[in-house]
Design a protein around this motif. Sequence first.
Motif, PDB file in Angstrom:
ATOM      1  N   PRO A  42     -25.630   6.166  28.053  1.00  0.00           N
ATOM      2  CA  PRO A  42     -25.170   4.778  28.207  1.00  0.00           C
ATOM      3  C   PRO A  42     -26.325   3.803  28.437  1.00  0.00           C
ATOM      4  O   PRO A  42     -26.325   2.687  27.907  1.00  0.00           O
ATOM      5  CB  PRO A  42     -24.251   4.825  29.423  1.00  0.00           C
ATOM      6  N   GLU A  43     -27.327   4.240  29.192  1.00  0.00           N
ATOM      7  CA  GLU A  43     -28.474   3.383  29.461  1.00  0.00           C
ATOM      8  C   GLU A  43     -29.291   3.134  28.190  1.00  0.00           C
ATOM      9  O   GLU A  43     -29.761   2.016  27.945  1.00  0.00           O
ATOM     10  CB  GLU A  43     -29.358   4.012  30.549  1.00  0.00           C
ATOM     11  N   MET A  48     -30.251  -0.919  23.572  1.00  0.00           N
ATOM     12  CA  MET A  48     -30.249  -1.160  22.128  1.00  0.00           C
ATOM     13  C   MET A  48     -29.227  -2.220  21.721  1.00  0.00           C
ATOM     14  O   MET A  48     -29.094  -2.528  20.545  1.00  0.00           O
ATOM     15  CB  MET A  48     -29.959   0.147  21.389  1.00  0.00           C
ATOM     16  N   ALA A  49     -28.533  -2.789  22.675  1.00  0.00           N
ATOM     17  CA  ALA A  49     -27.426  -3.708  22.374  1.00  0.00           C
ATOM     18  C   ALA A  49     -27.860  -4.972  21.645  1.00  0.00           C
ATOM     19  O   ALA A  49     -27.045  -5.591  20.967  1.00  0.00           O
ATOM     20  CB  ALA A  49     -26.691  -4.078  23.659  1.00  0.00           C
ATOM     21  N   ASP A  50     -29.128  -5.341  21.745  1.00  0.00           N
ATOM     22  CA  ASP A  50     -29.581  -6.568  21.081  1.00  0.00           C
ATOM     23  C   ASP A  50     -29.810  -6.379  19.584  1.00  0.00           C
ATOM     24  O   ASP A  50     -30.101  -7.332  18.872  1.00  0.00           O
ATOM     25  CB  ASP A  50     -30.832  -7.130  21.746  1.00  0.00           C
ATOM     26  N   GLY A  51     -29.665  -5.143  19.083  1.00  0.00           N
ATOM     27  CA  GLY A  51     -29.793  -4.876  17.652  1.00  0.00           C
ATOM     28  C   GLY A  51     -31.213  -4.740  17.154  1.00  0.00           C
ATOM     29  O   GLY A  51     -31.446  -4.538  15.964  1.00  0.00           O
ATOM     30  N   ALA A  52     -32.196  -4.846  18.056  1.00  0.00           N
ATOM     31  CA  ALA A  52     -33.603  -4.711  17.659  1.00  0.00           C
ATOM     32  C   ALA A  52     -33.896  -3.274  17.241  1.00  0.00           C
ATOM     33  O   ALA A  52     -33.308  -2.326  17.772  1.00  0.00           O
ATOM     34  CB  ALA A  52     -34.508  -5.115  18.816  1.00  0.00           C
ATOM     35  N   ALA A  53     -34.809  -3.108  16.285  1.00  0.00           N
ATOM     36  CA  ALA A  53     -35.277  -1.777  15.898  1.00  0.00           C
ATOM     37  C   ALA A  53     -36.248  -1.296  16.970  1.00  0.00           C
ATOM     38  O   ALA A  53     -37.234  -1.973  17.269  1.00  0.00           O
ATOM     39  CB  ALA A  53     -35.946  -1.825  14.537  1.00  0.00           C
ATOM     40  N   LEU A  54     -35.951  -0.154  17.576  1.00  0.00           N
ATOM     41  CA  LEU A  54     -36.750   0.359  18.686  1.00  0.00           C
ATOM     42  C   LEU A  54     -37.161   1.802  18.434  1.00  0.00           C
ATOM     43  O   LEU A  54     -36.377   2.594  17.914  1.00  0.00           O
ATOM     44  CB  LEU A  54     -35.942   0.294  19.988  1.00  0.00           C
TER      45      LEU A  54
END
Length: 95
Positions: A42-43, A48-54
């Motif tokens: 969940p963390e 990753m909720a902002d949709g950025a590629a990480l």
Amino acid sequence: MDAIKAYRRDARDDMTACALDDLLLLYHHRSGQTHMVISPVPEILAQMADGAALTAPDLHDRLARDFDLGPRDDAVAEIGAHLDTLVALGLVRPA
């Protein structure tokens, strides 16, 4: 696990969450599947909720702001393994 690989969570991967003690139920709208997950999934998904590629190291840096993750190399490897599992479940995508 390739630490250079980037992952993303996008709007097509919308989920509804329901907490049950230490478990989190995630209903993945696009697939119609419900997944039971525990920490640190969940963390990771929250970061990753902002949709950025990480990448796994990017996620480590974000998570390390709030959590003691232990040795960096070990934690990055664990995060990468979780990301690969999340890809297999269809909850995140390679970027």
